[in-house]
Write a protein that holds these residues in place. Structure first.
Motif, short mmCIF file in Angstrom:
data_model
loop_
_atom_site.label_atom_id
_atom_site.label_comp_id
_atom_site.label_asym_id
_atom_site.label_seq_id
_atom_site.Cartn_x
_atom_site.Cartn_y
_atom_site.Cartn_z
N ALA A 221 12.88 26.60 41.26
CA ALA A 221 11.68 25.92 40.76
C ALA A 221 10.44 26.70 41.18
N GLN A 247 7.80 21.09 30.56
CA GLN A 247 6.91 21.54 31.63
C GLN A 247 5.67 20.66 31.72
N GLN A 250 6.53 17.44 33.43
CA GLN A 250 6.65 17.59 34.88
C GLN A 250 5.27 17.70 35.53
N GLU A 288 12.93 26.17 36.87
CA GLU A 288 12.19 25.00 36.41
C GLU A 288 10.71 25.26 36.69
#
Length: 365
Positions: A221, A247, A250, A288
């Motif tokens: 990440a 994205q 998040q 990520e």
């Protein structure tokens, strides 16, 4: 930890050379090794060598990384550098979780930082340079409608006055948002224009991709904070959400309703092409990713764009041994770095808040 205003203000600098020295000294004070990448294609305003400097805090094997960037747009580096030096000198990241590290890149575009320009030594906007240059249809076609008025033959004379009238007419007909988008989204036809995305990857682009490869290819990440200035309310750090829908979701989870989205029309920024965020996504395909630009407002958008036009005109058509040139350089610096104590303290306060939110968001991944 109680920190005085004078301590924070001392983290900000008046030149690239001073900023780099403060960054390196802050790293040495914490016994951190620095990876310095020399730009072989340019020198600084005083003939100094130009470097992008990288430091990693925490284990290089940590699977989660917070990546903090400054100086993507050269002259905007004063802001990001001040925040980076503050974070280092005030002991942030001393107690990171074992599975997390922080990487800072100081002066992504050292040429622009040293010369008080937004662009690289190639007159390229680095944050429009991460595109596929082999594509048959490059973006930015609307810019062609206004290029001759963006770059008039003189500055302060009849050609400049005529150009301003034409741009005023464009804004009256199409609106300021359409003008901002046409000017700033990124164009690839006019190397002497503003927001030129280049005809190929710049040194800074290649350097950044090499850093991603050297430090981040095996990470699970990566959260990125890229410091910028010039848009939005004076002294406020807008959190601009960039990336895929996953994205963006998040980032919204990390930063809440503070994030804005250029694609949705909720940001002070137009929707842009070829951004650093796109380069990260293309390179770190397995990680990520969460990416935000923190954009600190300075002055009204037309004033900022006028300063950019003038700086571009000076390097394309002007002379440097004039009072006009000196005024243009003062104006471009002011447009992206208001050298006022209250503005710098606002930068620092917001930077602390955003970094804390990023670390909290990254922790449970």
């Amino acid at each position: 930890m109680s920190v005085s205003n004078s301590e924070i203000l001392s983290c900000f600098s008046a030149s690239y050379a001073e900023a780099r020295d403060k960054f390196l000294r802050a790293c040495r004070a914490r016994a951190l090794s620095v990876d310095s990448r020399l730009n072989p294609n340019a020198k600084g305003v005083s003939g100094e060598d130009l470097y992008s400097d990288i430091v990693q805090i925490g284990s290089p094997h940590a699977p989660k990384v917070l990546l903090i960037l400054s100086g993507t747009h050269g002259v905007e580096g004063y802001c990001g550098s001040g925040a980076q030096v503050g974070l280092l000198s005030q002991g942030y990241f001393d107690e990171l979780p074992a599975d997390m590290s922080v990487i800072m890149i100081h002066a992504m575009n050292p040429y622009g930082f040293s010369h008080d320009r937004r662009v690289t030594e190639d007159n390229v906007d680095l944050n429009r340079n991460f595109i596929d240059f082999t594509a048959s249809d490059l973006p930015g076609k609307d810019y062609a409608r206004i290029q001759e008025y963006i770059l008039p033959e003189d500055w302060g004379g009849p050609a400049h006055a005529h150009a301003n009238e034409q741009l005023k007419h464009f804004i009256e007909v199409h609106g300021m948002a359409a003008f901002q988008a046409a000017v700033s989204s990124g164009q690839y036809q006019f190397p002497d224009g503003v927001f030129f995305g280049g005809s190929g990857p710049t040194w800074s682009n290649k350097m950044f991709r090499a850093i991603l490869s050297d430090y981040l290819m095996d990470k699970r990440a990566v959260g990125t904070i890229d410091f910028h200035t010039g848009l939005g309310p004076h002294g406020y750090g807008e959190l601009i959400n960039i990336g895929s829908e996953a994205q963006k979701a998040q980032a919204a989870a990390w930063y809440g309703d503070q994030v804005t989205d250029p694609e949705a029309g909720t940001s002070s920024s137009a929707d842009l092409d070829g951004m650093v965020a796109h380069g990260i996504a293309e390179t770190l395909t397995e990680a990520e990713l969460t990416f935000i630009t923190i954009e600190y407002g300075t002055y009204e958008v037309n004033e900022v764009l006028t300063a950019l036009r003038a700086d571009n005109w000076l390097y394309q058509k002007g002379r440097f041994d004039t009072a006009l040139a000196a005024q243009i350089k003062r104006d471009i610096r002011r447009a992206f770095y208001p050298e006022k104590d209250e503005w710098k303290l606002s930068v620092w306060q917001r930077a602390k808040e955003v970094v804390a939110m990023a670390l909290k968001g990254l922790d449970p991944i």
